[in-house]
Motif scaffolding. Structure first.
Motif, mmCIF file in Angstrom:
data_model
loop_
_atom_site.group_PDB
_atom_site.id
_atom_site.type_symbol
_atom_site.label_atom_id
_atom_site.label_comp_id
_atom_site.label_asym_id
_atom_site.label_seq_id
_atom_site.Cartn_x
_atom_site.Cartn_y
_atom_site.Cartn_z
ATOM 1 N N MET A 19 46.180 45.988 28.736
ATOM 2 C CA MET A 19 45.013 45.436 29.423
ATOM 3 C C MET A 19 44.934 45.951 30.856
ATOM 4 O O MET A 19 43.855 46.164 31.388
ATOM 5 N N ALA A 20 46.097 46.142 31.489
ATOM 6 C CA ALA A 20 46.112 46.630 32.872
ATOM 7 C C ALA A 20 45.377 47.960 32.966
ATOM 8 O O ALA A 20 44.573 48.174 33.879
ATOM 9 N N GLU A 21 45.640 48.843 32.010
ATOM 10 C CA GLU A 21 44.990 50.149 32.051
ATOM 11 C C GLU A 21 43.488 50.034 31.786
ATOM 12 O O GLU A 21 42.695 50.748 32.373
ATOM 13 N N ILE A 22 43.116 49.114 30.907
ATOM 14 C CA ILE A 22 41.686 48.904 30.619
ATOM 15 C C ILE A 22 40.977 48.348 31.848
ATOM 16 O O ILE A 22 39.916 48.831 32.250
ATOM 17 N N VAL A 23 41.596 47.324 32.462
ATOM 18 C CA VAL A 23 40.975 46.707 33.640
ATOM 19 C C VAL A 23 40.903 47.720 34.786
ATOM 20 O O VAL A 23 39.884 47.831 35.472
ATOM 21 N N ARG A 24 41.973 48.484 34.959
ATOM 22 C CA ARG A 24 41.984 49.476 36.042
ATOM 23 C C ARG A 24 40.845 50.482 35.857
ATOM 24 O O ARG A 24 40.133 50.813 36.801
ATOM 25 N N GLY A 25 40.686 50.953 34.617
ATOM 26 C CA GLY A 25 39.600 51.882 34.337
ATOM 27 C C GLY A 25 38.253 51.269 34.692
ATOM 28 O O GLY A 25 37.395 51.921 35.278
ATOM 29 N N GLY A 26 38.082 49.984 34.345
ATOM 30 C CA GLY A 26 36.830 49.293 34.649
ATOM 31 C C GLY A 26 36.599 49.184 36.146
ATOM 32 O O GLY A 26 35.505 49.465 36.637
ATOM 33 N N LEU A 27 37.643 48.814 36.872
ATOM 34 C CA LEU A 27 37.503 48.646 38.323
ATOM 35 C C LEU A 27 37.155 49.975 38.986
ATOM 36 O O LEU A 27 36.324 50.046 39.884
ATOM 37 N N LEU A 28 37.792 51.056 38.510
ATOM 38 C CA LEU A 28 37.548 52.361 39.122
ATOM 39 C C LEU A 28 36.165 52.897 38.788
ATOM 40 O O LEU A 28 35.651 53.770 39.471
ATOM 41 N N SER A 29 35.551 52.357 37.724
ATOM 42 C CA SER A 29 34.244 52.877 37.331
ATOM 43 C C SER A 29 33.131 52.314 38.209
ATOM 44 O O SER A 29 32.004 52.778 38.140
ATOM 45 N N VAL A 30 33.448 51.319 39.028
ATOM 46 C CA VAL A 30 32.422 50.756 39.916
ATOM 47 C C VAL A 30 32.335 51.616 41.174
ATOM 48 O O VAL A 30 33.346 51.942 41.787
ATOM 49 N N ASP A 31 31.111 51.993 41.531
ATOM 50 C CA ASP A 31 30.852 52.848 42.685
ATOM 51 C C ASP A 31 31.506 52.272 43.948
ATOM 52 O O ASP A 31 31.326 51.101 44.257
ATOM 53 N N PRO A 32 32.284 53.087 44.706
ATOM 54 C CA PRO A 32 32.928 52.586 45.919
ATOM 55 C C PRO A 32 31.928 52.023 46.935
ATOM 56 O O PRO A 32 32.290 51.193 47.759
ATOM 57 N N GLY A 33 30.686 52.482 46.851
ATOM 58 C CA GLY A 33 29.651 51.962 47.752
ATOM 59 C C GLY A 33 29.443 50.469 47.599
ATOM 60 O O GLY A 33 29.027 49.792 48.532
ATOM 61 N N GLN A 34 29.748 49.932 46.419
ATOM 62 C CA GLN A 34 29.602 48.502 46.182
ATOM 63 C C GLN A 34 30.580 47.714 47.033
ATOM 64 O O GLN A 34 30.237 46.688 47.608
ATOM 65 N N LYS A 35 31.816 48.218 47.105
ATOM 66 C CA LYS A 35 32.815 47.543 47.927
ATOM 67 C C LYS A 35 32.407 47.617 49.397
ATOM 68 O O LYS A 35 32.491 46.626 50.119
ATOM 69 N N GLU A 36 31.936 48.793 49.811
ATOM 70 C CA GLU A 36 31.539 48.964 51.212
ATOM 71 C C GLU A 36 30.388 48.038 51.570
ATOM 72 O O GLU A 36 30.356 47.469 52.663
ATOM 73 N N ALA A 37 29.436 47.888 50.651
ATOM 74 C CA ALA A 37 28.306 46.999 50.912
ATOM 75 C C ALA A 37 28.808 45.577 51.114
ATOM 76 O O ALA A 37 28.359 44.870 52.015
ATOM 77 N N GLY A 38 29.763 45.153 50.284
ATOM 78 C CA GLY A 38 30.341 43.823 50.420
ATOM 79 C C GLY A 38 31.074 43.673 51.744
ATOM 80 O O GLY A 38 30.926 42.675 52.445
ATOM 81 N N GLN A 39 31.851 44.705 52.100
ATOM 82 C CA GLN A 39 32.592 44.665 53.367
ATOM 83 C C GLN A 39 31.636 44.574 54.550
ATOM 84 O O GLN A 39 31.845 43.794 55.473
ATOM 85 N N ALA A 40 30.559 45.377 54.485
ATOM 86 C CA ALA A 40 29.614 45.395 55.595
ATOM 87 C C ALA A 40 28.932 44.040 55.762
ATOM 88 O O ALA A 40 28.460 43.712 56.843
#
Lengths: 254, 307
Positions: free
Chosen positions: B172-193
């Protein structure tokens, strides 16, 4: 007398062996609209991202409203802050991205109310009322329930602007807000931004839209090679540039 | 200007693509015929071969012991999956964290549990007492507060849960990791901003979007887990398979009992397939491509295909 919202001194930043920012000094006073121009790779986007610490600084100092975003001053030294404290200090700095970065799994309204509710602790009703009002202000009344993919690029960027405004920022950063848009959609976003500039919002805008700089900027800053080459009123910098590099850059837009 | 005027296409109903005759598919018909012949053969065998023992199958299908075995199998699946998912999310977050120690530890865990067979891990946990006769609770190298006898603590059930759950966590760790990495990094930046904390960004922005990539393979993992629980029969835990085995060891009705087992596994996995398709649709809100309807596999001519 207006006060400095942003104060940057000797800001340096390298990616690997490439120095992207080689000592940037810049002040932005309250209510001012500063447009940063410069060729791609001149470091203007990186500088903007350093302001709210999406990129860390290698040297120098940036304060927003008198405080360092990522540091506390204790005993005459800067101390790195914990992530949650940095998050708290980012609240006052709004940012609009080139790629909009709307949350695709949320409607326009949900995009806007998310941070006011989660970060500022506003009530849902209060936040929703304000979001509806903000959407109307950016010309998107009635599109509350639309998902980002159902909106055009220009509409998405205006939702992103409303989302940033919902946090009542003291300073707004625009990182090439129209560069990812089809030419016919650029105008609607620029009109929205001009309204904000007129309304007295403190803004730093990185853009390639010379006409926007001419019409909306209080000050134009020209950057090249990680340095501020010259700055002044739009008339001074755009119509009568003093430096050869500024002239070379501007000549491509004439 | 001397351009040749092209002759206008003759107007007529018959020259409209709406009325075009459709392409013929002789090979489809031929292959359908071959399949039919095989199917008829299979049905004949199912009906005429008495070794299937359909009456025995029917009489045992809902026997109490079998139902209890099925209950153990389902319970094991649920518990092991819950452990696996929780562990998987934690490991995945460690794996992409900025802390190199966490990254390394999660990496070693995943390497070990994916690199050894589940069956071996199960037997290992079952025989843990041979390695560690006593399990102590206390301060490392300091005083001991409580001490347990491993043999009484690690029952076959606990060994099964540990073996399956810890193993599942690594996958499951590998599945979840793949899912997390598939989200555009811009999404995290938008949240941070927007001043959101990392925990909040993960919970409200990244995970919901990663779900679209995590749910389909997780559904497959659940279905695999239903079947993987059959492994616990080697450590004498009375799941569906072990129960059936202990019956046919007595009655020698091996094939009918295995058919009972297969029918139940099929029933459970079929239900899970349906559930999975509904969950997938739920997480696809706002996505460009809506998943195909569950019943689409029954269509001969898929929706939207030209031929």
């Amino acid at each position: 007398m207006s006060t400095a919202v942003l104060r940057a001194r000797g800001v340096r930043k390298s990616f690997g062996h490439t120095e992207v920012l080689s000592g940037i000094d810049l002040d932005v006073t309250s209510g001012e609209t500063v447009v940063v121009l410069g060729p791609s790779g001149s470091g203007k986007s990186t500088f903007l991202r350093c302001v709210n610490l999406l990129e860390s600084l290698d040297a120098g100092r940036i304060t927003v409203d008198g405080r360092d975003v990522g540091y506390d001053v204790r005993n005459g030294r800067l101390h790195e802050l914990a992530p949650n404290e940095i998050a708290r200090r980012r609240r006052d700095i709004g940012m609009v991205f080139q790629q909009f970065n709307l949350f695709p799994h949320m409607t326009a309204l949900e995009n806007i109310v998310e941070a006011p509710i989660a970060v500022l602790g506003e009530g849902r009703r209060e936040a929703t009322a304000r979001a509806v009002q903000l959407l109307a202000e950016v010309g998107l009344a009635g599109r509350e329930k639309a998902y980002p993919r159902q909106l055009s690029g220009g509409q998405q960027q205006r939702v992103a602007i409303a989302r940033a405004l919902a946090m009542r920022p003291k300073l707004m950063l625009f990182d090439e807000p129209t560069s990812a848009l089809d030419p016919e959609l650029v105008g609607e976003v620029l009109v929205t931004m001009k309204k904000l500039a007129t309304a007295g919002l403190t803004m730093i805008v990185v853009t390639h839209e010379i006409s926007f700089a001419r019409e909306a900027a209080d000050r134009v800053v020209f950057m090249d090679d990680g340095q501020v080459v010259e700055q002044g009123t739009p008339e001074q910098v755009i119509d009568d540039p003093q430096h050869e590099r500024t002239r070379a850059f501007l000549s491509r837009f004439l | 200007m001397a351009t040749t005027v092209q002759e206008a296409p003759p107007a007529g109903v018959n020259l409209d693509v709406r009325n075009a005759s459709r392409r013929k598919h002789p090979w489809r018909w031929l292959s359908a015929l071959v399949v039919l012949v095989f199917a008829a053969q299979l049905v004949t065998m199912l009906v005429t071969n008495e070794n299937f023992g359909w009456d025995v199958v029917y009489s045992w299908l809902r026997a109490e012991s079998i139902m209890r075995g099925l209950g153990v199998t389902l319970m094991l699946t649920v518990v092991a999956m819950v452990i696996g998912v929780v562990l998987g999310v934690l490991l995945a977050v460690c794996r992409i964290s900025a802390n190199p120690l966490l990254r390394g530890a999660a990496g070693v865990y995943i390497w070990f549990f994916r690199g050894t067979p589940t069956l071996v891990q199960l037997i290992f946990f079952y025989n843990l007492s041979a390695l560690l006769p006593q399990l102590n609770l206390g301060i490392p190298f300091g005083p001991v507060f409580a001490s347990f006898d491993t043999n009484t603590l690690i029952t076959p059930l606990l060994a099964a849960i540990l073996g399956l759950g810890l193993n599942e966590g690594a996958y499951m760790a590998e599945i979840v990791r793949g899912g997390l990495l598939s989200v555009d990094p811009g999404q995290k930046e938008a949240g941070q901003a927007l001043g959101m904390t990392n925990t909040r960004i993960m919970k409200r922005i990244i995970l919901p979007q990663a779900m679209r990539f995590i749910v389909p393979p997780t559904g497959n993992q659940v279905i695999s887990m239903v079947k993987a629980t059959a492994l616990v029969s080697v450590i004498a835990l009375s799941d569906l398979l072990y129960t059936a085995q202990s019956i046919y060891n007595r009655t020698f009705e091996t094939i009918p009992m295995l058919i009972v087992v297969c029918l139940w596994y099929l029933a459970v996995t079929s239900v899970l397939y349906v559930v999975q398709s509904f969950i997938e649709r739920h997480y696809n809100r706002g996505a460009r491509h809506q998943p195909a309807s569950f019943w689409d596999f029954l269509r001969i001519r898929p929706k939207g295909s030209a031929a």
